[in-house]
Design a protein around this motif. Structure first.
Motif, short mmCIF file in Angstrom:
data_model
loop_
_atom_site.label_atom_id
_atom_site.label_comp_id
_atom_site.label_asym_id
_atom_site.label_seq_id
_atom_site.Cartn_x
_atom_site.Cartn_y
_atom_site.Cartn_z
N ASN A 228 34.54 36.74 20.50
CA ASN A 228 34.02 35.64 19.69
C ASN A 228 32.55 35.95 19.43
N GLY A 229 32.25 36.39 18.21
CA GLY A 229 30.89 36.79 17.86
C GLY A 229 29.91 35.64 17.77
N GLU A 230 30.38 34.44 17.50
CA GLU A 230 29.48 33.28 17.41
C GLU A 230 28.93 32.91 18.78
N ASP A 231 29.78 32.94 19.79
CA ASP A 231 29.38 32.54 21.14
C ASP A 231 29.06 33.72 22.04
N LEU A 232 29.31 34.93 21.56
CA LEU A 232 29.18 36.14 22.38
C LEU A 232 29.97 35.99 23.68
N THR A 233 31.26 35.75 23.50
CA THR A 233 32.17 35.64 24.63
C THR A 233 33.43 36.44 24.35
N ILE A 234 34.15 36.69 25.42
CA ILE A 234 35.51 37.21 25.31
C ILE A 234 36.42 36.05 25.69
N GLU A 235 37.32 35.72 24.78
CA GLU A 235 38.25 34.62 25.02
C GLU A 235 39.58 35.17 25.52
N PHE A 236 40.19 34.42 26.43
CA PHE A 236 41.47 34.82 27.00
C PHE A 236 42.17 33.57 27.48
N VAL B 131 45.97 28.00 29.56
CA VAL B 131 44.65 27.37 29.52
C VAL B 131 43.70 28.34 28.83
N ASP B 132 43.01 27.86 27.79
CA ASP B 132 42.04 28.68 27.08
C ASP B 132 40.79 28.86 27.93
N CYS B 133 40.30 30.09 27.98
CA CYS B 133 39.15 30.42 28.80
C CYS B 133 38.28 31.43 28.07
N ALA B 134 37.07 31.61 28.58
CA ALA B 134 36.16 32.61 28.02
C ALA B 134 35.20 33.06 29.10
N VAL B 135 34.66 34.24 28.91
CA VAL B 135 33.63 34.77 29.80
C VAL B 135 32.48 35.23 28.92
N ARG C 141 27.86 44.22 22.23
CA ARG C 141 28.77 44.64 21.16
C ARG C 141 30.20 44.40 21.60
N ALA C 142 31.05 44.09 20.64
CA ALA C 142 32.44 43.74 20.93
C ALA C 142 33.14 44.80 21.77
N ASP C 143 33.02 46.07 21.41
CA ASP C 143 33.74 47.10 22.15
C ASP C 143 33.26 47.23 23.59
N ASP C 144 31.94 47.09 23.82
CA ASP C 144 31.42 47.15 25.18
C ASP C 144 31.90 45.97 26.02
N LEU C 145 31.90 44.78 25.41
CA LEU C 145 32.35 43.59 26.13
C LEU C 145 33.83 43.65 26.44
N LEU C 146 34.63 44.08 25.47
CA LEU C 146 36.07 44.18 25.69
C LEU C 146 36.39 45.19 26.78
N HIS C 147 35.69 46.31 26.80
CA HIS C 147 35.91 47.32 27.83
C HIS C 147 35.57 46.76 29.21
N ALA C 148 34.44 46.07 29.31
CA ALA C 148 34.05 45.47 30.60
C ALA C 148 35.05 44.40 31.03
N PHE C 149 35.53 43.61 30.07
CA PHE C 149 36.51 42.58 30.38
C PHE C 149 37.78 43.20 30.94
N GLU C 150 38.29 44.21 30.27
CA GLU C 150 39.52 44.86 30.75
C GLU C 150 39.31 45.46 32.12
N GLY D 26 37.30 44.37 34.47
CA GLY D 26 37.18 43.33 35.48
C GLY D 26 38.17 42.19 35.33
N ARG D 27 39.18 42.40 34.50
CA ARG D 27 40.10 41.32 34.15
C ARG D 27 40.71 40.60 35.36
N SER D 28 41.18 41.33 36.35
CA SER D 28 41.83 40.67 37.49
C SER D 28 40.85 39.78 38.24
N HIS D 29 39.62 40.24 38.40
CA HIS D 29 38.60 39.44 39.08
C HIS D 29 38.22 38.22 38.24
N ILE D 30 38.08 38.40 36.94
CA ILE D 30 37.73 37.31 36.03
C ILE D 30 38.83 36.26 36.03
N GLU D 31 40.07 36.68 35.93
CA GLU D 31 41.17 35.72 35.91
C GLU D 31 41.31 35.01 37.26
#
Length: 88
Positions: free
Chosen positions: A3-11, A20-24, A39-48, A50-55
């Motif tokens: 989400n470029g407006e909020d600079l978040t990754i939504e999941f 349940v809608d969430c974001a980091v 940048r989107a690609d850097d954030l998505l890579h970091a999210f993937e 750390g996904r288990s910890h984030i969830e």
């Protein structure tokens, strides 16, 4: 999803059979999961990465009675680290 407006990754997470809608935030991904930039690609890579910890943290907050949606910021992850370091 980026989400470029909020600079978040939504999941979404499933809790008690409901989605349940969430974001980091970009800041959390940079501070705790190694994102090199907002940048989107850097954030998505970091999210993937750390996904288990984030969830897991998301589900922990939802278990406290929050109905959602959940937006995790850097301080949420810092709180977990600090609370774990205080355990005997």
């Amino acid at each position: 999803m980026f989400n470029g407006e909020d600079l978040t990754i939504e999941f979404a997470v499933i809790v008690n059979g409901k989605s349940v809608d969430c974001a980091v935030s970009a800041e959390a991904l940079e501070d705790h999961f190694g994102a090199c930039s907002a940048r989107a690609d850097d954030l998505l890579h970091a999210f993937e990465h750390g996904r288990s910890h984030i969830e897991a943290l998301t589900k922990r907050y939802l278990a406290m009675g929050l109905a959602g949606p959940v937006l995790l910021r850097s301080g949420h992850f810092r709180w977990v680290k600090e609370s774990l370091s205080r355990r005997p």
